[in-house]
Design a protein around this motif. Structure first.
Motif, mmCIF file in Angstrom:
data_model
loop_
_atom_site.group_PDB
_atom_site.id
_atom_site.type_symbol
_atom_site.label_atom_id
_atom_site.label_comp_id
_atom_site.label_asym_id
_atom_site.label_seq_id
_atom_site.Cartn_x
_atom_site.Cartn_y
_atom_site.Cartn_z
ATOM 1 N N VAL A 12 -33.126 -7.246 -10.179
ATOM 2 C CA VAL A 12 -33.440 -7.454 -8.770
ATOM 3 C C VAL A 12 -34.478 -6.387 -8.431
ATOM 4 C CG1 VAL A 12 -32.530 -7.499 -6.417
ATOM 5 C CG2 VAL A 12 -31.132 -8.352 -8.329
ATOM 6 N N MET A 13 -35.730 -6.818 -8.258
ATOM 7 C CA MET A 13 -36.850 -5.875 -8.217
ATOM 8 C C MET A 13 -37.539 -5.819 -6.853
ATOM 9 S SD MET A 13 -38.439 -6.675 -12.007
ATOM 10 C CE MET A 13 -38.991 -8.326 -11.559
ATOM 11 N N ASP A 14 -37.688 -4.603 -6.354
ATOM 12 C CA ASP A 14 -38.411 -4.302 -5.109
ATOM 13 C C ASP A 14 -37.846 -5.013 -3.886
ATOM 14 O OD1 ASP A 14 -39.946 -2.709 -6.715
ATOM 15 O OD2 ASP A 14 -41.815 -3.773 -6.410
ATOM 16 N N ILE A 47 -22.439 -10.700 -16.081
ATOM 17 C CA ILE A 47 -23.840 -10.414 -16.394
ATOM 18 C C ILE A 47 -24.261 -9.199 -15.569
ATOM 19 C CG2 ILE A 47 -26.218 -11.280 -16.267
ATOM 20 C CD1 ILE A 47 -24.976 -14.134 -16.579
ATOM 21 N N PRO A 48 -24.705 -8.129 -16.223
ATOM 22 C CA PRO A 48 -25.102 -6.938 -15.478
ATOM 23 C C PRO A 48 -26.244 -7.216 -14.504
ATOM 24 C CG PRO A 48 -25.068 -6.499 -17.847
ATOM 25 C CD PRO A 48 -24.888 -7.977 -17.654
ATOM 26 N N VAL A 49 -26.158 -6.584 -13.336
ATOM 27 C CA VAL A 49 -27.229 -6.645 -12.343
ATOM 28 C C VAL A 49 -27.870 -5.256 -12.320
ATOM 29 C CG1 VAL A 49 -27.826 -7.042 -9.918
ATOM 30 C CG2 VAL A 49 -25.955 -8.348 -10.989
ATOM 31 N N ILE A 50 -29.171 -5.216 -12.540
ATOM 32 C CA ILE A 50 -29.912 -3.959 -12.531
ATOM 33 C C ILE A 50 -30.935 -4.031 -11.406
ATOM 34 C CG2 ILE A 50 -31.481 -2.446 -13.811
ATOM 35 C CD1 ILE A 50 -30.170 -3.468 -16.390
ATOM 36 N N TYR A 51 -30.936 -3.014 -10.579
ATOM 37 C CA TYR A 51 -31.850 -2.940 -9.443
ATOM 38 C C TYR A 51 -33.038 -2.060 -9.791
ATOM 39 C CZ TYR A 51 -28.089 -5.004 -6.755
ATOM 40 O OH TYR A 51 -27.128 -5.855 -6.290
ATOM 41 N N VAL A 52 -34.209 -2.476 -9.341
ATOM 42 C CA VAL A 52 -35.435 -1.714 -9.562
ATOM 43 C C VAL A 52 -36.074 -1.490 -8.201
ATOM 44 C CG1 VAL A 52 -37.690 -1.698 -10.677
ATOM 45 C CG2 VAL A 52 -35.757 -2.800 -11.821
ATOM 46 N N THR A 53 -36.381 -0.230 -7.901
ATOM 47 C CA THR A 53 -37.085 0.088 -6.662
ATOM 48 C C THR A 53 -38.327 0.890 -6.989
ATOM 49 O OG1 THR A 53 -35.914 2.175 -6.282
ATOM 50 C CG2 THR A 53 -34.935 0.173 -5.329
ATOM 51 N N ARG A 87 -34.693 2.058 0.104
ATOM 52 C CA ARG A 87 -33.316 1.574 0.284
ATOM 53 C C ARG A 87 -33.254 0.067 0.026
ATOM 54 N NH1 ARG A 87 -30.154 -0.321 4.553
ATOM 55 N NH2 ARG A 87 -31.867 -0.032 6.007
ATOM 56 N N ILE A 88 -32.358 -0.323 -0.852
ATOM 57 C CA ILE A 88 -32.176 -1.736 -1.192
ATOM 58 C C ILE A 88 -31.601 -2.462 0.022
ATOM 59 C CG2 ILE A 88 -30.900 -3.333 -2.683
ATOM 60 C CD1 ILE A 88 -31.051 -1.012 -4.820
ATOM 61 N N PRO A 94 -26.236 -2.677 -4.360
ATOM 62 C CA PRO A 94 -25.499 -2.498 -5.618
ATOM 63 C C PRO A 94 -24.030 -2.196 -5.365
ATOM 64 C CG PRO A 94 -27.474 -1.118 -5.567
ATOM 65 C CD PRO A 94 -27.313 -1.709 -4.198
ATOM 66 N N GLN A 95 -23.208 -2.600 -6.314
ATOM 67 C CA GLN A 95 -21.770 -2.327 -6.230
ATOM 68 C C GLN A 95 -21.348 -1.473 -7.415
ATOM 69 O OE1 GLN A 95 -19.596 -6.000 -6.025
ATOM 70 N NE2 GLN A 95 -20.362 -6.514 -4.004
ATOM 71 N N GLY A 96 -20.343 -0.655 -7.188
ATOM 72 C CA GLY A 96 -19.755 0.118 -8.276
ATOM 73 C C GLY A 96 -20.781 0.936 -9.036
#
Length: 193
Positions: A12-14, A47-53, A87-88, A94-96
């Motif tokens: 999940v990007m930007d 499925i892992p969720v990875i955030y990109v900022t 800030r997302i 994101p969780q956990g």
């Protein structure tokens, strides 16, 4: 190698406050809703969720005057609260222990520890979402392809300020290096695996 839940991650990007404000409100609202449902699906299937900022340090030492895109906005970036900018969006928070990486350029790999996190988790297939299609999605896709990742782009989980640019990238450019699906197609495909 075939994609499966064990070697796939959703990026999940930007999708952050400072970027979303640059998009038309109806576009960002629909995009956020679609990505939120995709995140929910990924989480429910392990499925892992990875955030990109994207963010910069005080004084913006990462922005070179040689970089046409970023140097053009340097004066504006100086006035921003970078913590708020990065800030997302709350609807996608994101969780956990979900990973959040900070990048310094368009590609999710540049200036971040994304690749270290992907390797540590055994991820070989990345699913791309975010804003903008011609920025982070394009740059990340190209770099990921060069790094030999399998790539899926969720067409309705990406948006661009220019709808025609989005269409050309999704329909003509991205298919050379990635599988292009809608969120619904991807969720359906992963429901059984």
């Amino acid at each position: 190698m075939e994609q499966n839940q064990q070697n796939t991650a959703l990026l999940v990007m930007d999708m952050q406050c400072g970027i979303s404000g640059m998009m038309a409100p109806p576009v960002i609202a629909l995009l956020t809703t679609t990505i939120a449902s995709t995140i929910k699906h990924a989480r429910s299937h392990g499925i892992p969720v990875i955030y990109v900022t994207i963010s910069f340090r005080a004084g913006l030492p990462e922005i070179s005057n040689n970089n046409k895109s970023f140097s053009a906005g340097k004066e504006r970036f100086k006035t921003l609260n970078m913590e708020e900018f990065a800030r997302i969006l709350p609807e996608l928070a994101p969780q956990g222990e979900e990973v959040v990486v900070v990048k310094r350029r368009f590609s999710a790999f540049t200036g971040s520890d994304l690749e270290v996190n992907l390797r540590a988790a055994g991820i070989q297939h990345i699913v791309l979402t975010g804003v903008s299609t011609s920025g982070v999605v394009l740059s990340t896709l190209r770099e990921a392809a060069d790094k030999d990742y399998q790539i899926t782009v969720l067409a309705d989980c990406c948006a661009d300020g220019d709808e025609e640019v989005h269409r050309v990238l999704v329909e003509k450019v991205f298919p050379r290096q990635a599988e292009i699906l809608t969120a619904e197609e991807w969720c359906g495909k992963n429901a059984d695996s």
